[in-house]
Design an enzyme around this catalytic site. Structure first.
Site, mmCIF file in Angstrom:
data_model
loop_
_atom_site.group_PDB
_atom_site.id
_atom_site.type_symbol
_atom_site.label_atom_id
_atom_site.label_comp_id
_atom_site.label_asym_id
_atom_site.label_seq_id
_atom_site.Cartn_x
_atom_site.Cartn_y
_atom_site.Cartn_z
ATOM 1 N N GLU A 99 104.405 -10.426 -80.896
ATOM 2 C CA GLU A 99 104.606 -10.330 -79.064
ATOM 3 C C GLU A 99 105.184 -9.211 -78.281
ATOM 4 O O GLU A 99 104.601 -8.911 -76.732
ATOM 5 C CB GLU A 99 103.937 -11.446 -78.192
ATOM 6 C CG GLU A 99 104.844 -12.833 -77.965
ATOM 7 C CD GLU A 99 105.150 -14.266 -79.131
ATOM 8 O OE1 GLU A 99 105.056 -13.282 -80.130
ATOM 9 O OE2 GLU A 99 105.205 -14.669 -78.689
ATOM 10 N N ASN A 100 106.914 -8.811 -78.393
ATOM 11 C CA ASN A 100 107.016 -8.516 -77.109
ATOM 12 C C ASN A 100 107.419 -6.846 -78.267
ATOM 13 O O ASN A 100 107.779 -5.503 -77.536
ATOM 14 C CB ASN A 100 108.443 -8.315 -78.049
ATOM 15 C CG ASN A 100 109.178 -8.867 -79.257
ATOM 16 O OD1 ASN A 100 108.470 -9.020 -80.196
ATOM 17 N ND2 ASN A 100 110.511 -8.010 -79.587
#
Lengths: 223, 228
Positions: free
Chosen positions: B63-64
């Site tokens: 998700e980063n």
């Protein structure tokens, strides 16, 4: 016009007490440590900081917190193995915390930067983080009304910038940078390289210079 | 739920004990269809990546801001600009891409991510998930991307021990911990059994070193069987 500051201290000039400061980075990746150190030196206080985390170790955001400059943190994930500075301040009641789901944090800033007044989001429906918020059912699915997060200032890290303020990033250090750049009245980027006008391929520019007010070169350990 | 079960009946594996953590990760990996876009949560779910075949065409999302995430980085490959959601240095695979956080979470909310695998404090029979906050007065709440993943991925798999340290079941009628998402979990992988949840309640897929009847006695739940 984008200002190329000669020092990080010059880059953060004029940040006022009580400002909302968007601070890029995911953990230490993309965190603009030199700008934060300059902000500590510059002296602005009573800040509201918006960032994914609430500081790691003793440097960067953790140092700003330790200096007592931050009134409130809005973040998704304060608690980490090395977030002891925040943990102690929070447990001592010396700092406010608003926990926001990570995607909502990003989207609320995206909305701010895009001129969206609010948006209905499915994240958090039926959870404590949606309590007290307006909800609506659209096509059979439940949504929560989320409001934008505007910054007075954004401090971000990028890989390279040109004199127009165009920015490119490096790997997962990109994270919140491009979104925060759009959401603040004044966006300040520390970049590992300042390149000449025309040296960035317009096809690969990630943040167009219109979103960037000041850049400063800060040498990095990484390429 | 979009992924179907291939077994035509519930299987009790009585010639063995409970699954090890590594075997649980294998069990999850086996159920992820080839070609899926997958997010593996922080902690135990990260181990699932060790059991995905390079030929599977499965693409890992972090998700980063990355698709095509490779294994953890070691030695000279460690790059502080390249980490997973747990801030562990990782590598990139051919065909990888980077993007900012708003795009990363659009991939979840927009229904583009096929599977996510998360840990949990509790899962309810209808698939409610509690995995972000114990609710203890001195706990510092931290949600990260859990709520976005829970409601975003088409299938949410949970990997957890079936019982808490105090012996209380973690698969429950109704969660007592603060919720992460409503009716979002489709499968639960534990050391004693794998379950389907949601919709018509709890269905046992397989058990390991125990019978369905024994489990029913330890869980305050009605357990359905596949093919019955």
């Amino acid at each position: 016009m984008t200002l190329i500051a000669q020092t990080a201290l010059e880059a953060v000039e004029g940040i006022k007490d009580g400002s909302t400061v968007l601070v890029g980075g995911f953990g230490m990746a993309g965190m603009p440590v030199a700008l934060i150190d300059a902000l500590i030196e510059q002296g602005a206080t009573d800040l509201e900081v918006v960032s994914n985390n609430a500081g790691n170790g003793d440097t960067g955001l953790a140092a700003l917190l330790a200096a007592g400059r931050v009134r409130k943190v809005i973040c998704s994930f304060p608690r980490q193995s090395d977030s002891y500075v925040f943990d102690d301040l929070y447990r001592a009641g010396k700092i406010e915390l608003e926990v926001v789901p990570q995607g909502n944090l990003a989207e609320r800033m995206r909305a701010a930067g895009a001129g969206i007044g609010a948006f209905f989001c499915p994240t958090g429906v039926g959870t404590p983080l949606a309590e007290g918020k307006e909800t609506r059912t659209i096509d059979g699915r439940d949504y929560v009304l989320e409001l934008p997060i505007h910054g007075d200032v954004a401090l971000i890290g990028a890989h390279a910038g040109d004199p127009m303020g165009n920015l490119v990033y490096r790997k997962t250090a990109r994270n919140f940078g491009p979104v925060m750049a759009t959401a603040a009245a004044t966006t300040i980027a520390q970049v590992s390289h300042i390149v000449a006008l025309g040296d960035l391929d317009p096809e690969v520019v990630v943040t167009p210079g219109i979103f960037v007010d000041r850049i400063v070169h800060v040498a990095q350990e990484t390429p | 739920m979009t992924i179907t079960v291939t077994l035509d009946r519930t299987i009790e594996h009585l010639d063995r004990g409970p699954l090890t953590r590594d075997e649980m990760a294998q069990a999850v990996a086996r159920d992820i269809p080839d070609g899926s876009f997958v997010n593996l949560g922080i902690g135990q779910p990260t181990q699932v990546g060790d059991h995905l075949s390079p030929d599977s065409g499965i693409v890992l999302h972090t998700e980063n801001g990355m698709l095509g995430m490779g294994p953890a980085a070691t030695g000279d490959d460690i790059d502080t600009d390249l980490t997973n959601a747990g801030k562990v240095p990782v590598t990139e695979l051919p065909g990888a891409s980077y993007f900012h956080h708003a795009d990363s979470f659009a991939m979840m909310r927009g229904g583009h991510l096929d599977v996510c695998v998360l840990g949990a404090f509790q899962v309810s029979e209808r698939g409610d998930l509690a995995n972000w906050h114990t609710g203890a007065p001195d706990a510092i709440p931290a949600v990260g991307g859990a709520m976005d993943l829970a409601i975003g991925a088409k299938d949410v798999f949970v990997m957890m021990s079936l019982f808490a340290k105090d012996g209380a079941p973690k698969l429950v009628r109704k969660c007592t911990y603060p919720l992460t998402g409503l009716a979002c979990v489709s499968r639960v992988y534990t050391e004693h059994a794998t379950f389907l949840v949601g919709g018509s309640g709890v269905t046992v897929v397989e058990t390991f070193g125990t019978t369905v009847d024994e489990l029913a006695g330890r869980l305050d739940l009605e357990l359905g069987l596949i093919g019955s």
